[in-house]
Write an enzyme that holds these catalytic residues in place. Structure first.
Site, short mmCIF file in Angstrom:
data_model
loop_
_atom_site.label_atom_id
_atom_site.label_comp_id
_atom_site.label_asym_id
_atom_site.label_seq_id
_atom_site.Cartn_x
_atom_site.Cartn_y
_atom_site.Cartn_z
N TYR A 48 -49.73 -74.20 62.47
CA TYR A 48 -49.79 -75.23 63.49
C TYR A 48 -49.66 -74.53 64.85
O TYR A 48 -49.66 -73.31 64.92
CB TYR A 48 -48.67 -76.25 63.27
CG TYR A 48 -48.93 -77.25 62.17
CD1 TYR A 48 -49.99 -77.10 61.27
CD2 TYR A 48 -48.12 -78.36 62.00
CE1 TYR A 48 -50.23 -78.02 60.26
CE2 TYR A 48 -48.34 -79.29 60.99
CZ TYR A 48 -49.41 -79.11 60.13
OH TYR A 48 -49.64 -80.02 59.14
N ARG A 86 -41.28 -81.74 46.65
CA ARG A 86 -42.05 -82.37 45.58
C ARG A 86 -41.17 -82.97 44.48
O ARG A 86 -41.48 -84.04 43.93
CB ARG A 86 -43.02 -81.35 44.96
CG ARG A 86 -44.21 -81.01 45.84
CD ARG A 86 -44.97 -79.80 45.32
NE ARG A 86 -44.17 -78.58 45.44
CZ ARG A 86 -44.57 -77.38 45.02
NH1 ARG A 86 -45.73 -77.26 44.40
NH2 ARG A 86 -43.82 -76.32 45.19
#
Length: 410
Positions: free
Chosen positions: A170, A356
């Site tokens: 990013y 997750r």
């Protein structure tokens, strides 16, 4: 020396946490109008009720052009009432709330955002099938102000922690990368110059919020481009562990951070290095339309590589960072059971982050606290990855795909 219990109270900067477990940032895909929804609130309330000490909201973009698409929250006054409801819901379950502050840079979708993607140099921005606009030094100064403003909005909305996103290529991470940052001014070239942008942003955030919130940075250890080992960086490689250790030392010497959260991989070039496990190539391509879908199907074996999963898979790299600095570290990557938590804390990490596994079982921390033999039912299929473009979820938990472990249960 005895390592701490993962379920013992701890301090992260100015904040007290009920244990050492943090829900890491996983974009929820539940903000279609770039504002908080009841679904987003329930997502984090459920995780908080499940036993973590802090739940991190992602992705809180600092500016409208810094989103991977226009359906993501960006930090502005209009978002504050919803953000306050969200933090109140997390607090009601006894947990703290954190906001991941970032700017997607070249990973932003300029077509969806209707704004040019930004970068340290003119580099490809594939989500918008374009190239980035190179930030000027005036733009950089304004970006520091933008991060400060976003941090103030977050704290005034009830957030207890702020994660500055310096990973995954990013915007801040792309400045750190010798592959993506081709500048010849004070923000490019040497590692100290490439780290200057990150350090100015972190300093600005800390000056803005002081001790009102814990502040940490998510820092890449390796972009997944080139080789991660000693002395193998350079212009033809991405950011690597040697450079990450040096940047961590710069951050520590600056004294503005309460912790670091080591991460890895590149949303721009190699996302699977962060996740490990099965690459969901077909499902990922099917989440897009038109030329993007065709391109992803063609490039899937290259873009979505297969890295075998094992618990605490980022620990070998993170140990090198642990040796380089003394500041608190948050280990993520394959934290699924009491054994991986204990290993991390025994190796000198102060907190662990889960992602997750909590999509599959939001109450996993509470169950592990009650019974240390409990293990996660996450099978690391990564089918949750493509769901960020609709509503982030575990398709197995939702019954959308068969549970491969079901036949073994009886």
């Amino acid at each position: 020396m005895t390592s701490p219990d993962p379920f013992s109270p701890a301090r992260l900067g100015p904040k007290s946490l009920r244990n050492r477990l943090i829900k890491c940032a996983t974009f929820e895909g539940a903000t279609p109008d770039a504002l908080v929804t009841d679904e987003l609130i329930e997502f984090h309330r459920e995780v908080a009720a499940g036993g973590v000490a802090m739940s991190t909201v992602a992705y809180c973009a600092v500016a409208p052009e810094g989103r991977t698409d226009r359906h993501q929250i960006w930090m502005r006054d209009e978002a504050m009432p919803g953000l306050r409801k969200l933090t109140d819901a997390i607090h009601s379950e006894g947990a703290l709330a954190a906001a991941q502050l970032g700017h997607a840079g070249a990973v932003a979708n300029s077509v969806s955002n209707r704004k040019k993607a930004l970068g340290p140099s003119r580099i490809p921005a594939p989500m918008g099938m374009s190239v980035t606009r190179k930030l000027t030094t005036d733009d950089i100064a304004e970006m520091v102000t933008t991060f400060r403003r976003a941090a103030r909005i977050a704290v005034d909305s009830g957030f207890d922690g702020l994660e500055v996103h310096c990973g995954h290529n990013y915007l801040i991470s792309s400045f750190l990368s010798p592959l993506l940052n081709r500048r010849r001014d004070g923000y490019g070239g040497s590692l100290v110059n490439r780290a200057r942008f990150a350090r100015e942003i972190i300093e600005g955030v800390r000056e803005e919020v002081g001790d009102e919130a814990a502040v940490w940075a998510k820092l890449n250890m390796f972009d997944g481009v080139g080789k991660p080992g000693p002395g193998r960086g350079g212009r033809l490689s991405g950011f690597n562990i040697d450079e990450a250790c040096e940047v961590a030392q710069l951050f520590e010497s600056d004294g503005h951070l309460d912790a670091l959260e080591p991460t890895a991989g590149s949303s721009l070039l190699n996302p699977m290095y962060l996740f490990h496990g099965q690459p969901p190539r077909k499902e990922f391509a099917d989440a897009f339309h038109g030329s993007m879908r065709l391109g992803l199907k063609a490039m899937a074996p290259v873009f979505l590589k297969h890295y075998p999963y094992h618990d605490a898979y980022l620990l070998p790299l993170a140990r090198q960072l642990r040796e380089a600095v003394s500041m608190p570290l948050i280990l993520l990557g394959g934290i699924t059971d009491r054994a991986s938590m204990d290993t991390a804390l025994a190796d000198g990490f102060d907190f662990v982050a889960m992602g997750r596994a909590l999509l599959r079982e939001p109450d996993l921390p509470r169950r592990i606290a009650d019974d240390p033999t409990v293990t996660s039912r996450c099978v690391h299929c990564n089918l949750c990855m493509p769901t960020i473009y609709s509503r982030t979820r575990c398709p197995i938990r939702e019954g959308e795909v068969p549970d491969p472990t079901a036949s073994a249960v009886g």
